[in-house]
Design a protein around this motif. Structure first.
Motif, PDB file in Angstrom:
ATOM      1  N   PRO A   6     -11.945  10.390   6.854  1.00 43.60           N
ATOM      2  CA  PRO A   6     -11.131  11.348   6.105  1.00 43.60           C
ATOM      3  C   PRO A   6      -9.751  11.530   6.741  1.00 43.60           C
ATOM      4  CG  PRO A   6     -12.680  12.507   7.505  1.00 43.60           C
ATOM      5  CD  PRO A   6     -12.914  11.032   7.734  1.00 43.60           C
ATOM      6  N   TYR A   7      -8.747  11.737   5.907  1.00 47.74           N
ATOM      7  CA  TYR A   7      -7.380  11.998   6.368  1.00 47.74           C
ATOM      8  C   TYR A   7      -6.876  13.216   5.612  1.00 47.74           C
ATOM      9  CZ  TYR A   7      -7.835   7.356   8.269  1.00 47.74           C
ATOM     10  OH  TYR A   7      -8.284   6.266   8.976  1.00 47.74           O
ATOM     11  N   GLU A   8      -6.765  14.340   6.309  1.00 51.57           N
ATOM     12  CA  GLU A   8      -6.282  15.570   5.692  1.00 51.57           C
ATOM     13  C   GLU A   8      -4.763  15.560   5.757  1.00 51.57           C
ATOM     14  OE1 GLU A   8      -8.210  19.138   6.961  1.00 51.57           O
ATOM     15  OE2 GLU A   8     -10.167  18.169   6.929  1.00 51.57           O
ATOM     16  N   LEU A   9      -4.142  15.512   4.607  1.00 50.51           N
ATOM     17  CA  LEU A   9      -2.695  15.401   4.492  1.00 50.51           C
ATOM     18  C   LEU A   9      -2.165  16.540   3.646  1.00 50.51           C
ATOM     19  CD1 LEU A   9      -2.886  11.621   3.591  1.00 50.51           C
ATOM     20  CD2 LEU A   9      -2.385  12.552   5.838  1.00 50.51           C
ATOM     21  N   SER A  10      -0.875  16.759   3.676  1.00 54.24           N
ATOM     22  CA  SER A  10      -0.310  17.767   2.775  1.00 54.24           C
ATOM     23  C   SER A  10      -0.251  17.147   1.379  1.00 54.24           C
ATOM     24  CB  SER A  10       1.082  18.191   3.242  1.00 54.24           C
ATOM     25  OG  SER A  10       1.960  17.101   3.232  1.00 54.24           O
ATOM     26  N   GLY A  11      -0.625  17.888   0.394  1.00 53.98           N
ATOM     27  CA  GLY A  11      -0.646  17.355  -0.971  1.00 53.98           C
ATOM     28  C   GLY A  11      -1.994  16.743  -1.282  1.00 53.98           C
ATOM     29  N   LEU A  12      -2.094  15.421  -1.165  1.00 58.14           N
ATOM     30  CA  LEU A  12      -3.335  14.714  -1.450  1.00 58.14           C
ATOM     31  C   LEU A  12      -4.024  14.309  -0.155  1.00 58.14           C
ATOM     32  CD1 LEU A  12      -2.059  12.303  -4.269  1.00 58.14           C
ATOM     33  CD2 LEU A  12      -3.513  14.304  -4.566  1.00 58.14           C
ATOM     34  N   ASN A  13      -5.324  14.549  -0.054  1.00 55.05           N
ATOM     35  CA  ASN A  13      -6.103  14.046   1.071  1.00 55.05           C
ATOM     36  C   ASN A  13      -6.561  12.638   0.739  1.00 55.05           C
ATOM     37  OD1 ASN A  13      -5.937  16.407   2.613  1.00 55.05           O
ATOM     38  ND2 ASN A  13      -7.655  17.311   1.509  1.00 55.05           N
ATOM     39  N   ALA A  14      -6.782  11.835   1.764  1.00 54.02           N
ATOM     40  CA  ALA A  14      -7.256  10.466   1.560  1.00 54.02           C
ATOM     41  C   ALA A  14      -8.626  10.318   2.205  1.00 54.02           C
ATOM     42  CB  ALA A  14      -6.274   9.474   2.163  1.00 54.02           C
ATOM     43  N   TYR A  15      -9.516   9.641   1.492  1.00 54.40           N
ATOM     44  CA  TYR A  15     -10.839   9.320   2.007  1.00 54.40           C
ATOM     45  C   TYR A  15     -11.018   7.818   1.864  1.00 54.40           C
ATOM     46  CZ  TYR A  15     -11.380  14.316   1.586  1.00 54.40           C
ATOM     47  OH  TYR A  15     -11.192  15.670   1.704  1.00 54.40           O
ATOM     48  N   HIS A  16     -11.168   7.157   3.001  1.00 54.67           N
ATOM     49  CA  HIS A  16     -11.277   5.710   3.033  1.00 54.67           C
ATOM     50  C   HIS A  16     -12.740   5.342   3.277  1.00 54.67           C
ATOM     51  CE1 HIS A  16      -9.953   1.750   5.203  1.00 54.67           C
ATOM     52  NE2 HIS A  16     -10.481   1.517   4.015  1.00 54.67           N
ATOM     53  N   ASP A  31      -9.941  17.661  -6.689  1.00 59.01           N
ATOM     54  CA  ASP A  31      -8.634  17.591  -7.355  1.00 59.01           C
ATOM     55  C   ASP A  31      -7.493  17.140  -6.450  1.00 59.01           C
ATOM     56  OD1 ASP A  31      -9.806  18.404  -9.695  1.00 59.01           O
ATOM     57  OD2 ASP A  31      -9.269  20.504  -9.443  1.00 59.01           O
ATOM     58  N   HIS A  32      -7.738  17.041  -5.152  1.00 62.14           N
ATOM     59  CA  HIS A  32      -6.667  16.682  -4.214  1.00 62.14           C
ATOM     60  C   HIS A  32      -7.055  15.473  -3.374  1.00 62.14           C
ATOM     61  CE1 HIS A  32      -4.700  20.349  -5.343  1.00 62.14           C
ATOM     62  NE2 HIS A  32      -5.810  21.005  -5.096  1.00 62.14           N
ATOM     63  N   ALA A  33      -7.853  14.553  -3.934  1.00 57.86           N
ATOM     64  CA  ALA A  33      -8.385  13.445  -3.148  1.00 57.86           C
ATOM     65  C   ALA A  33      -8.012  12.089  -3.722  1.00 57.86           C
ATOM     66  CB  ALA A  33      -9.902  13.551  -3.070  1.00 57.86           C
ATOM     67  N   VAL A  34      -7.541  11.232  -2.834  1.00 55.01           N
ATOM     68  CA  VAL A  34      -7.398   9.811  -3.143  1.00 55.01           C
ATOM     69  C   VAL A  34      -8.551   9.134  -2.425  1.00 55.01           C
ATOM     70  CG1 VAL A  34      -6.000   7.744  -2.814  1.00 55.01           C
ATOM     71  CG2 VAL A  34      -4.899   9.904  -3.424  1.00 55.01           C
ATOM     72  N   CYS A  35      -9.440   8.505  -3.172  1.00 56.74           N
ATOM     73  CA  CYS A  35     -10.598   7.819  -2.595  1.00 56.74           C
ATOM     74  C   CYS A  35     -10.379   6.317  -2.689  1.00 56.74           C
ATOM     75  CB  CYS A  35     -11.880   8.214  -3.319  1.00 56.74           C
ATOM     76  SG  CYS A  35     -12.339   9.940  -3.090  1.00 56.74           S
ATOM     77  N   LEU A  36     -10.251   5.691  -1.532  1.00 55.86           N
ATOM     78  CA  LEU A  36     -10.106   4.235  -1.420  1.00 55.86           C
ATOM     79  C   LEU A  36     -11.474   3.694  -1.045  1.00 55.86           C
ATOM     80  CD1 LEU A  36      -6.963   4.676   0.721  1.00 55.86           C
ATOM     81  CD2 LEU A  36      -6.924   3.398  -1.416  1.00 55.86           C
ATOM     82  N   ILE A  37     -12.069   2.879  -1.906  1.00 56.62           N
ATOM     83  CA  ILE A  37     -13.455   2.459  -1.714  1.00 56.62           C
ATOM     84  C   ILE A  37     -13.542   0.936  -1.617  1.00 56.62           C
ATOM     85  CG2 ILE A  37     -15.802   2.573  -2.631  1.00 56.62           C
ATOM     86  CD1 ILE A  37     -14.839   5.102  -4.219  1.00 56.62           C
ATOM     87  N   GLY A  74       0.820  -1.206   0.000  1.00 53.16           N
ATOM     88  CA  GLY A  74       0.000   0.000   0.000  1.00 53.16           C
ATOM     89  C   GLY A  74       0.856   1.258   0.000  1.00 53.16           C
ATOM     90  N   CYS A  75       1.946   1.250   0.793  1.00 52.42           N
ATOM     91  CA  CYS A  75       2.877   2.394   0.816  1.00 52.42           C
ATOM     92  C   CYS A  75       3.525   2.582  -0.549  1.00 52.42           C
ATOM     93  CB  CYS A  75       3.956   2.180   1.880  1.00 52.42           C
ATOM     94  SG  CYS A  75       3.393   2.408   3.570  1.00 52.42           S
ATOM     95  N   GLY A  82      -1.799   1.008   4.494  1.00 48.74           N
ATOM     96  CA  GLY A  82      -0.507   1.259   3.860  1.00 48.74           C
ATOM     97  C   GLY A  82      -0.533   2.456   2.934  1.00 48.74           C
ATOM     98  N   VAL A  83      -1.601   2.572   2.147  1.00 47.72           N
ATOM     99  CA  VAL A  83      -1.709   3.717   1.228  1.00 47.72           C
ATOM    100  C   VAL A  83      -1.776   5.020   2.025  1.00 47.72           C
ATOM    101  CG1 VAL A  83      -3.146   4.851  -0.518  1.00 47.72           C
ATOM    102  CG2 VAL A  83      -2.816   2.371  -0.610  1.00 47.72           C
ATOM    103  N   ILE A  84      -2.623   5.053   3.032  1.00 45.34           N
ATOM    104  CA  ILE A  84      -2.812   6.279   3.813  1.00 45.34           C
ATOM    105  C   ILE A  84      -1.530   6.658   4.552  1.00 45.34           C
ATOM    106  CG2 ILE A  84      -4.102   7.258   5.767  1.00 45.34           C
ATOM    107  CD1 ILE A  84      -6.507   5.472   4.649  1.00 45.34           C
ATOM    108  N   GLN A  85      -0.846   5.671   5.122  1.00 47.96           N
ATOM    109  CA  GLN A  85       0.432   5.947   5.768  1.00 47.96           C
ATOM    110  C   GLN A  85       1.475   6.383   4.741  1.00 47.96           C
ATOM    111  OE1 GLN A  85       1.098   2.297   7.958  1.00 47.96           O
ATOM    112  NE2 GLN A  85      -0.039   3.048   9.723  1.00 47.96           N
ATOM    113  N   GLY A  86       1.452   5.776   3.563  1.00 49.02           N
ATOM    114  CA  GLY A  86       2.381   6.148   2.502  1.00 49.02           C
ATOM    115  C   GLY A  86       2.163   7.558   1.990  1.00 49.02           C
ATOM    116  N   LEU A  87       0.941   8.065   2.156  1.00 49.62           N
ATOM    117  CA  LEU A  87       0.627   9.448   1.767  1.00 49.62           C
ATOM    118  C   LEU A  87       1.017  10.446   2.850  1.00 49.62           C
ATOM    119  CD1 LEU A  87      -2.844   8.963   0.035  1.00 49.62           C
ATOM    120  CD2 LEU A  87      -0.677   9.548  -1.075  1.00 49.62           C
ATOM    121  N   GLY A  88       1.465   9.940   4.014  1.00 50.36           N
ATOM    122  CA  GLY A  88       1.966  10.837   5.041  1.00 50.36           C
ATOM    123  C   GLY A  88       1.230  10.845   6.363  1.00 50.36           C
ATOM    124  N   HIS A  89       0.225  10.006   6.537  1.00 50.37           N
ATOM    125  CA  HIS A  89      -0.505   9.968   7.806  1.00 50.37           C
ATOM    126  C   HIS A  89       0.296   9.166   8.829  1.00 50.37           C
ATOM    127  CE1 HIS A  89      -3.872  10.029  10.542  1.00 50.37           C
ATOM    128  NE2 HIS A  89      -3.782   8.715  10.681  1.00 50.37           N
TER     129      HIS A  89
END
Length: 155
Positions: free
Chosen positions: A68-78, A101-107, A18-19, A47-54
């Motif tokens: 929701p995970y507000e991160l610098s760059g791309l936010n993640a929504y699981h 435009d700044h969202a990674v959506c893991l569904i 995931g990272c 892994g993806v969310i941690q790899g994005l900086g959480h």
């Protein structure tokens, strides 16, 4: 459709994969996660969310439907749509507001939102392979193909 598969020997390898995927993401991305209960969808998402900086815990959104995970760059929504009764419930929870435009959506369990979800950039399937897991990535868009190419080149 481009496809890439790999065997994951344990939970730690699932998080690492995931990272690795997170490092291949550079823009807003829709990712569908398929697999039986316990196949590793939430572990992979962690892994993806941690790899994005959480740096904190990554909770399963089974009861909240979205974390929701507000991160610098791309936010993640699981998202975990397992408990969704009908796809229209996505409208009530404001699903479209998460698509930006700044969202990674893991569904997880995207079939529960059939007809209302956008086309995925990546479709990830996690399956049992004896004591291990097999992860298969399928590109659904040109962006998905680019991401898979980056992921393969990292190996």
């Amino acid at each position: 459709m481009k496809i890439y598969s790999e065997i994951l020997p344990d939970q730690d390898a699932t998080v690492v994969m995931g990272c690795r995927l997170a490092k291949s993401l550079t823009s807003s991305t829709i990712i569908f996660l398929h697999g039986d209960l316990g196949a590793g969808k939430t572990t992979f998402s962690r892994g993806v969310i941690q790899g994005l900086g959480h740096n904190g815990n990554v909770k399963s959104p089974t009861y909240t439907l979205v974390e929701p995970y507000e991160l610098s760059g791309l936010n993640a929504y699981h998202f975990d749509l397992y408990r969704l009764s009908e796809p229209e419930e996505l409208e009530y929870m404001g699903f479209r507001d998460y698509l930006n435009d700044h969202a990674v959506c893991l569904i997880e369990w995207p079939e529960k939102g059939a007809g209302l979800l956008p086309k995925p950039d990546l479709v990830i399937e996690l399956q049992y392979a004896e004591q291990q897991r097999e992860v298969t990535f399928k590109a659904g868009t040109e962006l998905g193909e680019t991401i898979l190419q980056r992921l393969k080149n990292e190996i």
